[in-house]
Scaffold this active site. Structure first.
Site, PDB file in Angstrom:
ATOM      1  N   HIS A  18       0.839  -1.213   0.000  1.00 15.29           N
ATOM      2  CA  HIS A  18       0.000   0.000   0.000  1.00 15.29           C
ATOM      3  C   HIS A  18       0.869   1.256   0.000  1.00 15.29           C
ATOM      4  O   HIS A  18       0.603   2.225  -0.718  1.00 15.29           O
ATOM      5  CB  HIS A  18      -0.869   0.049   1.271  1.00 15.29           C
ATOM      6  CG  HIS A  18      -1.950  -0.982   1.343  1.00 15.29           C
ATOM      7  ND1 HIS A  18      -2.088  -1.843   2.410  1.00 15.29           N
ATOM      8  CD2 HIS A  18      -2.971  -1.272   0.498  1.00 15.29           C
ATOM      9  CE1 HIS A  18      -3.140  -2.624   2.217  1.00 15.29           C
ATOM     10  NE2 HIS A  18      -3.688  -2.308   1.060  1.00 15.29           N
ATOM     11  N   LYS A  42     -16.145  -6.379   5.953  1.00 17.19           N
ATOM     12  CA  LYS A  42     -14.957  -6.852   6.668  1.00 17.19           C
ATOM     13  C   LYS A  42     -15.039  -6.474   8.139  1.00 17.19           C
ATOM     14  O   LYS A  42     -15.561  -5.407   8.472  1.00 17.19           O
ATOM     15  CB  LYS A  42     -13.688  -6.216   6.072  1.00 17.19           C
ATOM     16  CG  LYS A  42     -13.388  -6.646   4.651  1.00 17.19           C
ATOM     17  CD  LYS A  42     -12.105  -5.992   4.150  1.00 17.19           C
ATOM     18  CE  LYS A  42     -11.785  -6.423   2.724  1.00 17.19           C
ATOM     19  NZ  LYS A  42     -10.675  -5.632   2.153  1.00 17.19           N
ATOM     20  N   ARG A  96      -2.679  -6.347  -7.532  1.00 21.50           N
ATOM     21  CA  ARG A  96      -1.598  -7.336  -7.471  1.00 21.50           C
ATOM     22  C   ARG A  96      -1.804  -8.423  -8.505  1.00 21.50           C
ATOM     23  O   ARG A  96      -0.860  -8.955  -9.068  1.00 21.50           O
ATOM     24  CB  ARG A  96      -1.562  -7.971  -6.064  1.00 21.50           C
ATOM     25  CG  ARG A  96      -1.221  -7.001  -4.960  1.00 21.50           C
ATOM     26  CD  ARG A  96      -1.676  -7.489  -3.622  1.00 21.50           C
ATOM     27  NE  ARG A  96      -3.128  -7.652  -3.609  1.00 21.50           N
ATOM     28  CZ  ARG A  96      -3.838  -8.019  -2.550  1.00 21.50           C
ATOM     29  NH1 ARG A  96      -3.245  -8.281  -1.414  1.00 21.50           N
ATOM     30  NH2 ARG A  96      -5.152  -8.130  -2.635  1.00 21.50           N
ATOM     31  N   SER A 133      -3.128  -7.394   3.584  1.00 21.45           N
ATOM     32  CA  SER A 133      -3.392  -7.104   5.001  1.00 21.45           C
ATOM     33  C   SER A 133      -3.844  -8.381   5.715  1.00 21.45           C
ATOM     34  O   SER A 133      -3.438  -8.650   6.849  1.00 21.45           O
ATOM     35  CB  SER A 133      -4.488  -6.050   5.139  1.00 21.45           C
ATOM     36  OG  SER A 133      -4.121  -4.877   4.476  1.00 21.45           O
TER      37      SER A 133
HETATM   38  O1  PNS Z   1      -9.333  -2.185   0.948  1.00 18.67           O
HETATM   39  P1  PNS Z   1     -10.706  -2.597   0.479  1.00 18.67           P
HETATM   40  O2  PNS Z   1     -11.535  -3.151   1.634  1.00 18.67           O
HETATM   41  O3  PNS Z   1     -10.659  -3.540  -0.680  1.00 18.67           O
HETATM   42  O4  PNS Z   1     -11.415  -1.259  -0.020  1.00 18.67           O
HETATM   43  C1  PNS Z   1     -12.711  -1.294  -0.600  1.00 18.67           C
HETATM   44  C2  PNS Z   1     -13.369   0.082  -0.476  1.00 18.67           C
HETATM   45  C3  PNS Z   1     -13.487   0.451   0.992  1.00 18.67           C
HETATM   46  C4  PNS Z   1     -12.501   1.131  -1.173  1.00 18.67           C
HETATM   47  C5  PNS Z   1     -14.774   0.010  -1.123  1.00 18.67           C
HETATM   48  O5  PNS Z   1     -15.532  -0.928  -0.437  1.00 18.67           O
HETATM   49  C6  PNS Z   1     -15.498   1.354  -1.161  1.00 18.67           C
HETATM   50  O6  PNS Z   1     -15.251   2.128  -2.036  1.00 18.67           O
HETATM   51  N1  PNS Z   1     -16.390   1.626  -0.170  1.00 18.67           N
HETATM   52  C7  PNS Z   1     -17.054   2.919  -0.047  1.00 18.67           C
HETATM   53  C8  PNS Z   1     -18.563   2.835  -0.242  1.00 18.67           C
HETATM   54  C9  PNS Z   1     -18.921   3.037  -1.684  1.00 18.67           C
HETATM   55  O7  PNS Z   1     -18.722   4.081  -2.285  1.00 18.67           O
HETATM   56  N2  PNS Z   1     -19.463   1.957  -2.286  1.00 18.67           N
HETATM   57  C10 PNS Z   1     -19.786   1.926  -3.678  1.00 18.67           C
HETATM   58  C11 PNS Z   1     -18.525   1.572  -4.479  1.00 18.67           C
HETATM   59  S1  PNS Z   1     -18.986   0.855  -5.948  1.00 18.67           S
END
Ligand code: PNS
Length: 165
Positions: A18, A42, A96, A133
Site C-alpha cells: 500500500h 470486513k 496485485r 493485510s
Molecule cells: O481495501 P478494500 O476493503 O478492498 O477497499 C474497498 C473500499 C473500501 C474502497 C470500497 O468498499 C469502497 O469504495 N467503499 C465505499 C462505499 C462506496 O462508495 N461503495 C460503492 C462503491 S462501488
C-alpha cells in the site's frame, strides 16, 4: 488546475505494498487523500483512527513526502461523493493480480457513473504482489515475522494489539 486523487482502502493494516503505491501516487498528483474507508463486509482488527495513525507513522518512517498528503476517514457514505466534495478527479487503486482487477472493475465503473471520477489502477511493486493485510494479520497472529511486509510502526502496533487480546 490542481490534480487531486483519493487513495481509499480498508488499510487494516497498511502494508509496504500500500505504502509503495502511495509513494508513487504522490509523484503523479498534486494532492493525494489517504482515505481509510469502513468496509461493512470486513471485520477490522484496528479502528479507523488506529489505521490512519499507523499510515501517518509509516509515511514518516519511510520518508515519503507528506506535503501532498491529506488524511481522512469515511465511516459511511459513497466514495464517489467524497471525491466530488473534495474536487478529486481520480481514485487510486493498487492491484496485485487479475483477481484484484475483476473485483475492482465494477466498482470503478459504478464510481464513474456516480460522479464521473476516474479510477487509476497502479500495479504493485515486483516482489510485493503476494502481500495482503489479511495475510499479514494471519502470520502475525500465529507468531510469524511480518517485518518484510509492514513498517516497524505497524509491526509494533500489531504486537501491542495481539498482546492485549
Ligand atoms: O481495501 P478494500 O476493503 O478492498 O477497499 C474497498 C473500499 C473500501 C474502497 C470500497 O468498499 C469502497 O469504495 N467503499 C465505499 C462505499 C462506496 O462508495 N461503495 C460503492 C462503491 S462501488
Amino acid at each position: 488546475m490542481k490534480h487531486i486523487a483519493v487513495y481509499p482502502g480498508s488499510f487494516d493494516p497498511a502494508t509496504l505494498g500500500h505504502l509503495g503505491i502511495l509513494k508513487r501516487a504522490t509523484k503523479l498528483f498534486d494532492e493525494v487523500h489517504v482515505l481509510v474507508v469502513h468496509n461493512p463486509s470486513k471485520k477490522p482488527m484496528f479502528s479507523s483512527a488506529e489505521r490512519l495513525n499507523m499510515i501517518k507513522q509509516s509515511v514518516r518512517e519511510l520518508g515519503i513526502d507528506i506535503s501532498p498528503l491529506r488524511f481522512s476517514t469515511l465511516e459511511s457514505g459513497l466514495l464517489a461523493e467524497y471525491a466530488d466534495i473534495h474536487g478529486a478527479h481520480a481514485l487510486i487503486k493498487g492491484f496485485r493480480t487479475v483477481g484484484d482487477i475483476e473485483y475492482e472493475l465494477p466498482m470503478s465503473q459504478v464510481n464513474n457513473d456516480l460522479s464521473g471520477v476516474e479510477t487509476i489502477f497502479m500495479a504493485s511493486e515486483p516482489g510485493l504482489g503476494y502481500v495482503s493485510s489479511s495475510l499479514v494479520k494471519e502470520v502475525s497472529s500465529l507468531g510469524g515475522d511480518i517485518s518484510k511486509y509492514v513498517t516497524k510502526a505497524v509491526a509494533e502496533k500489531m504486537r501491542e494489539k495481539l498482546d492485549a487480546d
